[in-house]
Write an enzyme that holds these catalytic residues in place. Structure first.
Site, PDB file in Angstrom:
ATOM      1  N   SER A 140     -30.722  32.751-125.138  1.00  0.00           N
ATOM      2  CA  SER A 140     -31.090  31.584-125.941  1.00  0.00           C
ATOM      3  C   SER A 140     -29.927  30.603-125.891  1.00  0.00           C
ATOM      4  O   SER A 140     -28.788  31.000-125.604  1.00  0.00           O
ATOM      5  CB  SER A 140     -31.317  32.031-127.389  1.00  0.00           C
ATOM      6  OG  SER A 140     -31.351  30.927-128.269  1.00  0.00           O
ATOM      7  N   TYR A 153     -28.820  36.545-135.059  1.00  0.00           N
ATOM      8  CA  TYR A 153     -29.462  36.117-133.803  1.00  0.00           C
ATOM      9  C   TYR A 153     -28.400  35.610-132.831  1.00  0.00           C
ATOM     10  O   TYR A 153     -28.403  35.953-131.644  1.00  0.00           O
ATOM     11  CB  TYR A 153     -30.486  35.028-134.123  1.00  0.00           C
ATOM     12  CG  TYR A 153     -31.376  34.643-132.957  1.00  0.00           C
ATOM     13  CD1 TYR A 153     -32.424  35.468-132.562  1.00  0.00           C
ATOM     14  CD2 TYR A 153     -31.178  33.452-132.268  1.00  0.00           C
ATOM     15  CE1 TYR A 153     -33.245  35.118-131.501  1.00  0.00           C
ATOM     16  CE2 TYR A 153     -31.994  33.100-131.207  1.00  0.00           C
ATOM     17  CZ  TYR A 153     -33.032  33.934-130.833  1.00  0.00           C
ATOM     18  OH  TYR A 153     -33.842  33.587-129.780  1.00  0.00           O
TER      19      TYR A 153
HETATM   20  N1  LIG Z   1     -39.315  30.758-129.308  1.00  0.00           N
HETATM   21  C1  LIG Z   1     -38.081  30.267-129.217  1.00  0.00           C
HETATM   22  O1  LIG Z   1     -37.775  29.191-129.734  1.00  0.00           O
HETATM   23  C2  LIG Z   1     -37.026  31.016-128.434  1.00  0.00           C
HETATM   24  C3  LIG Z   1     -35.869  30.316-128.047  1.00  0.00           C
HETATM   25  C4  LIG Z   1     -34.885  30.987-127.343  1.00  0.00           C
HETATM   26  C5  LIG Z   1     -35.046  32.325-127.043  1.00  0.00           C
HETATM   27  N2  LIG Z   1     -36.172  32.977-127.434  1.00  0.00           N
HETATM   28  C6  LIG Z   1     -36.280  34.397-127.093  1.00  0.00           C
HETATM   29  O2  LIG Z   1     -37.440  34.582-126.317  1.00  0.00           O
HETATM   30  C7  LIG Z   1     -37.881  35.946-126.465  1.00  0.00           C
HETATM   31  C8  LIG Z   1     -39.373  35.928-126.748  1.00  0.00           C
HETATM   32  O3  LIG Z   1     -39.573  35.212-127.960  1.00  0.00           O
HETATM   33  P1  LIG Z   1     -40.922  34.462-128.330  1.00  0.00           P
HETATM   34  O4  LIG Z   1     -40.566  33.106-128.738  1.00  0.00           O
HETATM   35  O5  LIG Z   1     -41.963  34.678-127.296  1.00  0.00           O
HETATM   36  O6  LIG Z   1     -41.251  35.300-129.666  1.00  0.00           O
HETATM   37  P2  LIG Z   1     -42.594  35.914-130.266  1.00  0.00           P
HETATM   38  O7  LIG Z   1     -42.215  36.377-131.611  1.00  0.00           O
HETATM   39  O8  LIG Z   1     -43.721  34.951-130.117  1.00  0.00           O
HETATM   40  O9  LIG Z   1     -42.874  37.163-129.301  1.00  0.00           O
HETATM   41  C9  LIG Z   1     -41.998  38.256-129.263  1.00  0.00           C
HETATM   42  C10 LIG Z   1     -42.763  39.490-128.803  1.00  0.00           C
HETATM   43  O10 LIG Z   1     -41.827  40.572-128.752  1.00  0.00           O
HETATM   44  C11 LIG Z   1     -42.438  41.714-129.326  1.00  0.00           C
HETATM   45  N3  LIG Z   1     -41.435  42.629-129.862  1.00  0.00           N
HETATM   46  C12 LIG Z   1     -40.633  42.419-130.946  1.00  0.00           C
HETATM   47  N4  LIG Z   1     -39.900  43.512-131.182  1.00  0.00           N
HETATM   48  C13 LIG Z   1     -40.237  44.436-130.241  1.00  0.00           C
HETATM   49  C14 LIG Z   1     -39.833  45.764-129.981  1.00  0.00           C
HETATM   50  N5  LIG Z   1     -38.939  46.375-130.767  1.00  0.00           N
HETATM   51  N6  LIG Z   1     -40.384  46.430-128.938  1.00  0.00           N
HETATM   52  C15 LIG Z   1     -41.321  45.822-128.161  1.00  0.00           C
HETATM   53  N7  LIG Z   1     -41.747  44.551-128.360  1.00  0.00           N
HETATM   54  C16 LIG Z   1     -41.213  43.871-129.392  1.00  0.00           C
HETATM   55  C17 LIG Z   1     -43.322  41.147-130.433  1.00  0.00           C
HETATM   56  O11 LIG Z   1     -44.330  42.073-130.832  1.00  0.00           O
HETATM   57  C18 LIG Z   1     -43.875  39.888-129.770  1.00  0.00           C
HETATM   58  O12 LIG Z   1     -45.078  40.151-129.063  1.00  0.00           O
HETATM   59  C19 LIG Z   1     -37.026  36.547-127.566  1.00  0.00           C
HETATM   60  O13 LIG Z   1     -35.991  37.314-127.004  1.00  0.00           O
HETATM   61  C20 LIG Z   1     -36.448  35.337-128.265  1.00  0.00           C
HETATM   62  O14 LIG Z   1     -35.224  35.603-128.894  1.00  0.00           O
HETATM   63  C21 LIG Z   1     -37.167  32.353-128.108  1.00  0.00           C
END
Ligand SMILES: NC(=O)c1ccc[n+]([C@@H]2O[C@H](COP(=O)([O-])OP(=O)(O)OC[C@H]3O[C@@H](n4cnc5c(N)ncnc54)[C@H](O)[C@@H]3O)[C@@H](O)[C@H]2O)c1
Length: 254
Positions: A140, A153
């Site tokens: 991120s 985070y």
């Molecule tokens: N959305 C943002 O703004 C953003 C920005 C930067 C980085 N990220 C990163 O992107 C990645 C995906 O995030 P997203 O935005 O799609 O989030 P999201 O919450 O929409 O999806 C995350 C998914 O991960 C799954 N998950 C969570 N814990 C888990 C576990 N212990 N075992 C297996 N699966 C698990 C959840 O069930 C969910 O389906 C994450 O690592 C997040 O930190 C997101």
């Protein structure tokens, strides 16, 4: 010119039921990849199953035994695992270091750090044995600076960056590339939940404020992250490893 085709490759994608992981499996399936979609047992896999040649897998990235089972199932999809998108993560508490709850710190480190470590270690060992493979971790822009009042985070994403670089150096001689994508706020349930926590009565009202750190002035889309992933895992990126690749509308350029 490199052959950028991914047809016939096998991928494990974690956090695959929604958001960035779901966009990734849609993109990989469109490129002819056979995907194991790894998400929590309580996740709704219906969108993942509809994405194409997808095998749903219920498990928790914090458990090595679940990773081992996922690897065993992925190996029924083809001769080896070519791609790991180590993407599952949570956002955790909105708090600075003084107020950050200890149990929440343990939880976010377990999922965002230990989960990523286990994926690199266990799938990486398989790839090392084969002499080929690509691992992309989801970091991120929070892995580069301390803003945002999200202490756990931020700590977890700095750790993802460090693990990416350390593993890239260790695995480069064995034909395995390790990279990270580093999104800025992206339009997924993770961000929508954050909006609701910050402004329960009118969640969308905080979107301009949350977008203002991004020079392009908007959230990214999960598809924009998936497009970069598809490039990184292809042979077009064959000389890239250890890079932390921003997908951030210019956020880290500031
Ligand atoms: N959305 C943002 O703004 C953003 C920005 C930067 C980085 N990220 C990163 O992107 C990645 C995906 O995030 P997203 O935005 O799609 O989030 P999201 O919450 O929409 O999806 C995350 C998914 O991960 C799954 N998950 C969570 N814990 C888990 C576990 N212990 N075992 C297996 N699966 C698990 C959840 O069930 C969910 O389906 C994450 O690592 C997040 O930190 C997101």
């Amino acid at each position: 010119m490199a052959d950028t085709s991914l047809t016939g490759r096998v991928a494990i994608v974690t956090g695959a039921a929604r958001g960035i992981g779901l966009a990734a499996i849609r993109r990989l399936c469109a490129d002819g990849v056979r995907v194991l979609a790894f998400d929590r047992p309580d996740a709704d896999f219906s969108d993942a199953k509809a994405a194409g040649e997808v095998t749903p897998f219920a498990g928790d990235v914090i458990h090595a035994a679940d990773w081992q089972r996922a690897i065993d199932v992925a190996l029924t999809l083809g001769p080896g695992i070519d791609i790991l998108f180590n993407n599952a993560g949570i956002s955790g508490a909105i708090a600075n270091v003084i107020d950050y709850p200890e149990d929440e710190f343990d939880r976010i480190m377990a999922i965002n750090v230990k989960g990523v470590y286990l994926g690199i270690k266990l799938v990486g060992a398989h790839m090392k044995g084969r002499g080929r493979g690509v691992i992309v971790n989801t970091s991120s822009v929070s892995g580069f600076g301390g803003g945002g009042n999200i202490f756990g985070y931020t700590a977890s994403k700095f750790a993802v960056n460090g693990m990416t670089k350390s593993a890239a150096v260790a695995l480069a001689p064995h034909g395995v590339r390790v990279l990270a994508v580093c999104p800025s706020p992206t339009a997924t349930e993770m961000m929508f939940q954050l909006e609701r926590r910050l402004s329960p009565d009118n969640p969308e009202a905080v979107r301009p404020q949350l977008s203002q750190g991004t020079p392009m002035g908007r959230y990214g889309t999960p598809e924009e992250v998936a497009d970069v992933l598809a490039f990184l895992v292809s042979d077009a990126a064959s000389f890239m490893t250890g890079a932390l690749v921003p997908v951030d509308g210019g956020s880290l350029a500031k």
